[in-house]
Design an enzyme around this catalytic site. Structure first.
Site, PDB file in Angstrom:
ATOM      1  N   CYS A  45       9.015  -0.974  24.919  1.00  0.00           N
ATOM      2  CA  CYS A  45       9.353   0.388  25.353  1.00  0.00           C
ATOM      3  C   CYS A  45       9.226   0.592  26.861  1.00  0.00           C
ATOM      4  O   CYS A  45       9.933   1.425  27.431  1.00  0.00           O
ATOM      5  CB  CYS A  45       8.513   1.412  24.616  1.00  0.00           C
ATOM      6  SG  CYS A  45       6.770   1.051  24.584  1.00  0.00           S
ATOM      7  N   SER A  97       0.738   6.903  22.981  1.00  0.00           N
ATOM      8  CA  SER A  97       1.370   6.561  21.703  1.00  0.00           C
ATOM      9  C   SER A  97       1.956   5.154  21.735  1.00  0.00           C
ATOM     10  O   SER A  97       2.232   4.583  20.680  1.00  0.00           O
ATOM     11  CB  SER A  97       2.434   7.582  21.297  1.00  0.00           C
ATOM     12  OG  SER A  97       3.413   7.682  22.299  1.00  0.00           O
ATOM     13  N   ARG A 157       0.835  -1.222   0.000  1.00  0.00           N
ATOM     14  CA  ARG A 157       0.000   0.000   0.000  1.00  0.00           C
ATOM     15  C   ARG A 157       0.865   1.265   0.000  1.00  0.00           C
ATOM     16  O   ARG A 157       0.513   2.281  -0.585  1.00  0.00           O
ATOM     17  CB  ARG A 157      -0.888  -0.033   1.244  1.00  0.00           C
ATOM     18  CG  ARG A 157      -2.112   0.820   1.206  1.00  0.00           C
ATOM     19  CD  ARG A 157      -3.132   0.391   2.278  1.00  0.00           C
ATOM     20  NE  ARG A 157      -2.551  -0.368   3.367  1.00  0.00           N
ATOM     21  CZ  ARG A 157      -2.147   0.140   4.534  1.00  0.00           C
ATOM     22  NH1 ARG A 157      -2.247   1.426   4.753  1.00  0.00           N
ATOM     23  NH2 ARG A 157      -1.646  -0.633   5.480  1.00  0.00           N
ATOM     24  N   HIS A 186       7.004   7.412  28.315  1.00  0.00           N
ATOM     25  CA  HIS A 186       6.610   6.534  29.417  1.00  0.00           C
ATOM     26  C   HIS A 186       7.401   6.933  30.673  1.00  0.00           C
ATOM     27  O   HIS A 186       8.573   7.317  30.588  1.00  0.00           O
ATOM     28  CB  HIS A 186       6.955   5.078  29.110  1.00  0.00           C
ATOM     29  CG  HIS A 186       6.065   4.421  28.094  1.00  0.00           C
ATOM     30  ND1 HIS A 186       4.937   5.004  27.572  1.00  0.00           N
ATOM     31  CD2 HIS A 186       6.130   3.185  27.526  1.00  0.00           C
ATOM     32  CE1 HIS A 186       4.355   4.172  26.718  1.00  0.00           C
ATOM     33  NE2 HIS A 186       5.071   3.059  26.668  1.00  0.00           N
ATOM     34  N   ARG A 201      11.533 -11.679  21.264  1.00  0.00           N
ATOM     35  CA  ARG A 201      12.261 -11.182  22.448  1.00  0.00           C
ATOM     36  C   ARG A 201      12.625 -12.282  23.440  1.00  0.00           C
ATOM     37  O   ARG A 201      13.677 -12.250  24.047  1.00  0.00           O
ATOM     38  CB  ARG A 201      11.424 -10.116  23.166  1.00  0.00           C
ATOM     39  CG  ARG A 201      11.377  -8.802  22.420  1.00  0.00           C
ATOM     40  CD  ARG A 201      10.499  -7.808  23.145  1.00  0.00           C
ATOM     41  NE  ARG A 201      10.307  -6.609  22.350  1.00  0.00           N
ATOM     42  CZ  ARG A 201       9.185  -5.936  22.275  1.00  0.00           C
ATOM     43  NH1 ARG A 201       8.113  -6.328  22.971  1.00  0.00           N
ATOM     44  NH2 ARG A 201       9.098  -4.870  21.522  1.00  0.00           N
TER      45      ARG A 201
HETATM   46  C1  2RA Z   1       2.607   0.196  25.046  1.00  0.00           C
HETATM   47  N1  2RA Z   1       4.732  -0.786  25.505  1.00  0.00           N
HETATM   48  O1  2RA Z   1       2.946   1.226  25.628  1.00  0.00           O
HETATM   49  C2  2RA Z   1       3.607  -0.786  24.607  1.00  0.00           C
HETATM   50  C3  2RA Z   1       3.996  -0.523  23.199  1.00  0.00           C
HETATM   51  N2  2RA Z   1       4.949  -1.460  22.724  1.00  0.00           N
HETATM   52  O2  2RA Z   1       1.442  -0.081  24.797  1.00  0.00           O
END
Ligand code: 2RA
Length: 354
Positions: free
Chosen positions: A130, A160, A40, A260, A100
């Site tokens: 993350c 996000s 796409r 985060h 992982r």
């Molecule tokens: C989240 N850690 O924040 C996850 C994204 N990979 O949803």
């Protein structure tokens, strides 16, 4: 010859941050950069380091001649295509959850276990989730000095992390509730969202994010645990090389767009003081210490978003727990939490192909 780098998922959210990172580097070791995406997006033009590149469709042939292929795509795409890239001679550096916990795949944070970057039994190297990544530079540095024994964390995760859908939802909710004096009666935010045509059933989150926090991240895995909490436990053990590390995590989604945060309660084998921890953080080039609580100085997501380091503050000795530190970390979940760490692994691999 300079190595060939491919970016799979070049048009996605993390892929876009990856291109920003590549464009921001003073120099790059690549002879060619190839952008790969779904059929796409094929044909789309993207400027990388001043050169207009055309995105090519994902196919086995797209990996011909590629030395290192970075994957920023959903788990199922990586699961299928990273082995194909490896079978055509590339090392796949994968940012999905597909590999992982595979014993034959290293899980790498360069500041912590850079020695794993060269081992390639499968031709795949995994990038951590993350949430785990956001605290690893800080924890790895402390572990080297004081030997980590137990880890209890609570996360404050940005929307996000749940992709564009998560970000769009938060903005839509904020627009629907702004200026209405809501958040003072049970259920009033939920009712306002329903009235605005934003029922929770249509949300990627199981509760309102506006004026709220939601103690669920990832998918439900049974026995009370969500996937993000199990990832923090399993990935921390693997990256730090402590298979029996005691870990307990509670992951919470908060109304923050990107970055985060984690409240960390870490217990060590050896005595640890705030002063000694400060020295360790100051000596770690990818950690920024922001710790002057008396003057209200500490990291917050809104102040550090867009940055590459791990920001650490509120460092204190736990009053009732020997050899234990409490501290607060913030890390941009799209940069160090995803694209940057993947790119750092690729950069570290580059000399093997030069
Ligand atoms: C989240 N850690 O924040 C996850 C994204 N990979 O949803």
């Amino acid at each position: 010859m300079a190595p060939v780098l491919a970016l799979v998922g070049a048009t996605g959210a993390v892929g876009t941050v990856m291109i920003d990172i590549i464009n921001g580097r003073e120099t790059v070791p690549w002879g060619e950069i190839r952008l790969i995406a779904s059929a796409r997006s094929a044909g789309k033009k993207i400027t990388v380091r001043g050169e207009e590149l055309t995105v090519v469709a994902l196919s086995p042939e797209a990996f011909d001649g590629v030395d290192i292929a970075m994957f920023d795509v959903p788990d199922e795409i990586s699961a299928e295509w990273a082995p194909i890239a490896a079978s055509r001679g590339a090392v796949a550096v994968d940012n999905s959850g597909a590999f992982r916990m595979d014993d034959e795949v290293p899980l790498v944070v360069p500041e912590v276990n850079a020695d794993k970057v060269t081992s390639r039994p499968k031709g795949i190297i995994a990038n951590p989730n993350c949430t785990t990544l956001s605290m690893m530079a800080a924890l790895g540095a402390l572990h080297r000095e004081f030997e980590l024994k137990e880890l209890v964390v609570a996360s404050y995760q940005a929307v996000s992390g749940a992709g564009k859908e998560g970000v769009d939802r938060l903005y839509a909710e904020l627009e629907a509730v702004a200026g209405k004096g809501l958040g003072v009666r049970a259920g009033d935010v939920r009712e306002a969202l329903e009235a605005a045509g934003l029922p929770i059933a249509d949300s990627p989150f199981p509760a309102a994010l506006a004026f709220n926090v939601v103690p669920s991240a990832g998918s439900y895995k049974g026995d009370g645990w969500y996937s993000e909490e199990l990832k923090v436990r399993n990935e921390s053990r693997k990256i730090l090389g402590i298979p029996d590390l005691k870990v307990s995590a509670t992951c919470v989604r908060v109304p923050v767009v990107t970055t985060h945060s984690l409240a960390v309660h870490a217990t060590f084998a050896r005595e640890v003081t705030v002063e000694a921890a400060h020295k360790v953080f100051e000596a770690q080039p990818t950690v920024v210490l922001v710790d002057d609580p008396e003057n209200g100085v500490f990291p917050t997501p809104a102040d550090v978003v867009g940055g590459d380091p791990t920001y650490v503050g509120r460092v204190r000795q736990a009053l009732d727990f020997p050899n234990t530190l409490d501290f607060f970390v913030c890390g941009d979940n799209l940069r160090k939490g995803a694209a940057l760490n993947t790119y750092e692994i690729a950069e570290q691999l580059a000399p093997e192909f030069s």
